[in-house]
Design an enzyme around this catalytic site. Sequence first.
Site, PDB file in Angstrom:
ATOM      1  N   GLU A 217       0.471  -1.138  -0.116  1.00  0.00           N
ATOM      2  CA  GLU A 217       0.034   0.143  -0.114  1.00  0.00           C
ATOM      3  C   GLU A 217       0.843   1.513  -0.339  1.00  0.00           C
ATOM      4  O   GLU A 217       0.145   2.584  -0.130  1.00  0.00           O
ATOM      5  CB  GLU A 217      -1.117  -0.342   1.486  1.00  0.00           C
ATOM      6  CG  GLU A 217      -0.173   0.585   2.498  1.00  0.00           C
ATOM      7  CD  GLU A 217      -0.410  -1.122   3.084  1.00  0.00           C
ATOM      8  OE1 GLU A 217       0.395  -1.378   4.340  1.00  0.00           O
ATOM      9  OE2 GLU A 217       0.238  -2.717   2.191  1.00  0.00           O
ATOM     10  N   GLU A 327      12.976  -9.532   1.116  1.00  0.00           N
ATOM     11  CA  GLU A 327      12.243 -11.010   1.888  1.00  0.00           C
ATOM     12  C   GLU A 327      10.920 -11.744   1.383  1.00  0.00           C
ATOM     13  O   GLU A 327      10.497 -11.652  -0.090  1.00  0.00           O
ATOM     14  CB  GLU A 327      11.110  -9.988   2.514  1.00  0.00           C
ATOM     15  CG  GLU A 327      10.161 -10.843   3.392  1.00  0.00           C
ATOM     16  CD  GLU A 327       9.159  -9.518   4.351  1.00  0.00           C
ATOM     17  OE1 GLU A 327      10.070  -9.064   4.882  1.00  0.00           O
ATOM     18  OE2 GLU A 327       7.751  -9.497   4.343  1.00  0.00           O
TER      19      GLU A 327
END
Length: 547
Positions: A217, A327
């Site tokens: 976001e 990640e």
Amino acid sequence: MAKLLLYLATILFWPFFFSSGPLGVCCQSNGVGRGVDGSGEGVVSVNGLSAIGRTDPDFVCATLDWWPPEKCDYGTCSWGLASLLNLNLSSKILLNAVKAFSPLKLRLGGSLQDKVIYGTGDAGQPCTPFIYNSSEMFGFSQGCLPMSRWDELNDFFKKSGAVIIFGLNALNGRIPLNDGSVGGTLEFKSNAAGLIRYTVNKGYTIHGWELVELEPELVQINMRQIQSHSSRLSMKSIEVALLGFSLVLAPGGFFDANWFTKFISKMKPRSLDAITHHIYNLGPGVDTHLIDKILDPSYLDGEASTFSSLQSILTSAGTSTTAWVGEAGGAYNSGHNLVTNAFVFSFWYLDQLGMSSSYDTKTYCRQSFVGGNYGLLNTTTYKPNPDYYSALLWHRLMGQNVLSASFNGSKKIRAYAHCARDSEGITVLLINLDGNTTTKVFVTSQNAFMFPDASKDGNGKPRRRFHHISRFSRTLEYKRDEYHLTAKDGNLQSQTMLLNNNVLEMDSNGNIPPLTPIKVNMAEPITVAPYSIVFAHIPHFYAPACR
């Protein structure tokens, strides 16, 4: 046709390998698993003349996160006491699991890293823990890392030999705006500099510092803010001069080609050592079709565009900055129990390691080492999940040099290979996504007739093509090491992995079991059982790229 290929591989290629010594292989993802379907036979063709990529020696990396026990997704709270703030650092199992890699690269960070302040005394506020608050970004208030805990963590890292990447709170104070960008105070505050000072004064070794954790976001952060933040990425205007040879990494977000191109263009020369991005290409952890995606070669191939695009951007920019996966948990929001922590996930995970490395990715950090439903270790007991053993085998067998290879056979076979790690020859990785077919695989060379002692005779004259066939019997003297990984009872959602039909489990003292191969004659093909994974170390394989 497939039988003819196998016959030629047997009588023609293998003798050349052994007459000349070691060779190396690896597959590019866009060439994986192409060919005739359903034959049960196949050939991996390898080019060992030059490497197509090179990884860091500690390519395999895992993350430790900040999530408190109250972190819940889809009604399930799967983090337990796995946070950097409450992980049981006295656990012998945990220590041994890290030490087994010698070393394991650990990236400390996650969504909450910019909501962490450090208890160095210069933050101007009390050092309090995270508190659940649904109205806050990511559902938690600001939390704090006490320096006593930082001391404990560094003591553990020293004992375990871990290599540490720390995600700093460089954007502490940011807030999402209605237009999708980020506002608020974007300052690299004295609190981060205080942690760095404390770390250096204590003599702790940090391999790299990562700035910015851009969640989905927030990835549309506007370019004016990027340019402002990039001026601080030089790391020369703050206390980071104390870092010595530590790396600087950023931005830790999902890959967007336009955004990353602009981000790299705003960086000062030599200010950024590695650009990091996240991968959750399987979608939300609540998805009930995760296994279908994992077993679909076309779906897996889709991520190749990310690695390829980033490689092209870095090459075009002429920068020394390298690519890292900072990640990768596959399925976001903590993964899915009995999928992302079960045997089936090794298909996705090892394919990711193979694919990313073939596009010159230097480090790949798995989310997580422990915590959530995608940990390499069980969140409660710290005992290894199947992917832990997959990661450990990769680390021990796959060297830094990545070699090009192509597979002719079933599309359900994924094939990768590297120069062998700390050993002669190559290691080939074969992944069988087919639950019904056993595939016999021969490994051949794309440059079989370019071997020094195979192309010319003792007088320097060209040899005939079949010169070495008469010496084929010599191949029976050579053997390779094979590591066959399968699920217990054939259950893809099992959390128990078998190596060569033996259960992998820690002993009563918390020691990692030995990963012992079986010896196979080089004249035999590699037999890849349904829904299995095979590492094959081939020492007698000629590959100039591996010297």
